[in-house]
Design a protein around this motif. Structure first.
Motif, short mmCIF file in Angstrom:
data_model
loop_
_atom_site.label_atom_id
_atom_site.label_comp_id
_atom_site.label_asym_id
_atom_site.label_seq_id
_atom_site.Cartn_x
_atom_site.Cartn_y
_atom_site.Cartn_z
N LYS A 11 0.83 -1.21 0.00
CA LYS A 11 0.00 0.00 0.00
C LYS A 11 0.86 1.26 0.00
O LYS A 11 0.58 2.22 -0.74
N LYS A 12 1.92 1.26 0.81
CA LYS A 12 2.81 2.43 0.86
C LYS A 12 3.50 2.65 -0.48
O LYS A 12 3.63 3.78 -0.95
N LEU A 13 3.93 1.55 -1.08
CA LEU A 13 4.60 1.65 -2.38
C LEU A 13 3.65 2.20 -3.44
O LEU A 13 4.00 3.08 -4.23
N ILE A 18 1.59 6.62 -6.94
CA ILE A 18 0.49 7.49 -7.35
C ILE A 18 0.83 8.95 -7.10
O ILE A 18 0.61 9.82 -7.97
N LEU A 19 1.40 9.25 -5.94
CA LEU A 19 1.76 10.63 -5.63
C LEU A 19 2.81 11.14 -6.61
O LEU A 19 2.71 12.27 -7.11
N GLY A 38 -0.49 1.11 -14.13
CA GLY A 38 -0.86 -0.30 -14.18
C GLY A 38 -1.64 -0.75 -12.97
O GLY A 38 -1.99 -1.93 -12.85
N LEU A 39 -1.92 0.16 -12.05
CA LEU A 39 -2.72 -0.18 -10.86
C LEU A 39 -4.20 -0.16 -11.23
O LEU A 39 -4.64 0.64 -12.06
N GLN A 388 10.13 9.87 3.71
CA GLN A 388 9.59 9.35 4.97
C GLN A 388 8.34 8.50 4.75
O GLN A 388 8.05 7.59 5.51
N SER A 389 7.60 8.80 3.67
CA SER A 389 6.36 8.07 3.42
C SER A 389 6.55 6.91 2.45
O SER A 389 5.60 6.20 2.12
#
Length: 396
Positions: A11-13, A18-19, A38-39, A388-389
């Motif tokens: 999820k973080k990846l 996306i960001l 591709g998501l 950091q995210s």
């Protein structure tokens, strides 16, 4: 196998991907993000909603329809936070406050009259306080401070040596972090300048770029295949200390005949003092004063500029022969005298670089001029904030 941990990592990846896509391509629709990454659309929609809730992304007006309902477009909220970028020069401190896309909001330049660490630290504190006070209200406030320094900087931010400042083993990072309670990133100023040019300059599409920071000294920032090259120990780019005169004068680095002894602002001012004699005191002999004389047509000053341009070309020819880059960008103080040094510089490069290397290289003067390193330093702080995210996978 820790399924929960794996899902959290994924999820973080995905959110990070996306960001980054929104930052690079906004305004962009959720459907376009799905197509680019591709998501699947449900994953994109859910994670975009989280980014909107975190105020890093916002919705804007409808985009162009491809036949159905007009899509809602997404924008990166560059005003969600701000960064402080500092170019710590030998005789100046240039400080900028930028938004999260490197756009300069405020800038301030102060002169340094000495290089003692305590004095410089006091001026640095004052400049950073000024920037912090100018930051508008935002969800994340000031997210960090980046500083470019003219010297060898370890990956952990320790300044190993800065010859023109006469500093050795200075832990500036810890002192600034302790004072301002903000994350601090420190790097070589030429590296910062290269990053500033690559991120926000006029030639961002160049994959192989060499940034030449020509100020009191000379440093080189190296972009290879779109990435900043740091070298094995992190100290790449000290080409201001390559020898161009085997029996030349001694340099502060301990070598002799270094490039920056002949092609820097300091070299120019030293030669101008000899040529102009008692016309100005040492304190009054500045680049701005020499520009004033050149604009009035003083032939000896114009000839000094041409000479420095030629010597700058000597080193750049070596850079071109070594790296075969697509682009060389000249920034920092000497970019301000482009009109007087460009012709002799280009002539020297054509004369001294290998034909097949020189044939396709583009040599430009920075449009950011003095601001490349400060903007790049702010970029370092921004990158650290977003890192950091991001989830990282260590090799096992």
């Amino acid at each position: 196998m820790k399924v929960t941990g794996d899902l959290h990592l994924m999820k973080k990846l995905n959110k990070s991907i996306i960001l980054e896509t929104i930052i690079a391509d906004s305004p962009i629709s959720r459907t376009a993000i799905s197509e680019k990454t591709g998501l699947n659309k449900a994953t994109v929609s859910n994670l975009v909603n989280e980014l909107i809730a975190s105020q890093l992304v916002c919705e804007t007006g409808p985009g162009e329809s491809s036949g159905g309902r007009k899509p809602v477009m997404l924008l990166f909220n560059r005003e969600a936070g701000y960064a402080v970028g500092v170019d710590l020069g030998v005789n100046y401190i240039l400080t900028v406050l930028t938004d999260l896309q490197g756009r300069i909001i405020k800038e301030r330049r102060v002169s340094l009259h000495e290089n003692g660490f305590d004095y410089v630290l006091e001026q640095l504190h004052d400049s950073i306080r000024w920037a912090l006070a100018k930051a508008p209200d935002s969800p994340y406030g000031v997210i960090g401070i980046g500083i470019g320094v003219p010297g060898l900087v370890r990956p952990d931010g320790m300044i190993m040596t800065a010859p023109n400042l006469r500093w050795n083993k200075i832990d500036l990072k810890s002192q600034i972090e302790e004072t301002f309670q903000l994350p601090v990133t420190i790097d070589n100023e030429a590296n910062a300048g290269a990053l500033g040019e690559k991120s926000y300059g006029d030639y961002q599409t160049a994959k192989d770029m060499i940034y030449v920071s020509a100020g009191i000294g000379i440093g080189v920032g190296i972009i290879l295949n779109n990435h900043l090259y740091r070298g094995f120990s992190g100290f790449s780019g000290e080409m201001g200390h390559m020898t161009i005169n085997l029996d030349g004068r001694p340099c502060s680095c301990g070598n002799r005949g270094c490039w920056e002894l002949y092609a820097s602002e300091n070299a120019l001012l030293e030669e101008a003092a000899k040529v102009l004699g008692e016309e100005q005191t040492a304190d009054e002999m500045t680049l701005d004063y020499l520009v004033h004389l050149a604009e009035k047509g003083r032939k000896e000053v114009i000839e000094l500029f041409r000479s420095v341009g030629y010597y700058l070309g000597v080193g750049i020819a070596n850079v071109i022969n070594t790296f075969n880059p697509e682009l060389v960008i000249i920034g920092n103080r000497l970019s301000l005298i482009k009109s007087w040094i460009e012709e002799s510089l280009q002539a020297c490069v054509e004369e001294r670089s290998l034909q097949y290397h020189h044939k396709r290289v583009q040599i430009e003067f920075s449009k950011l001029a003095m601001k490349s390193a400060a903007v790049g330093a702010a970029t370092l702080a921004i990158q650290a904030f977003f890192a950091q995210s991001k989830a990282t996978v260590e090799e096992g």
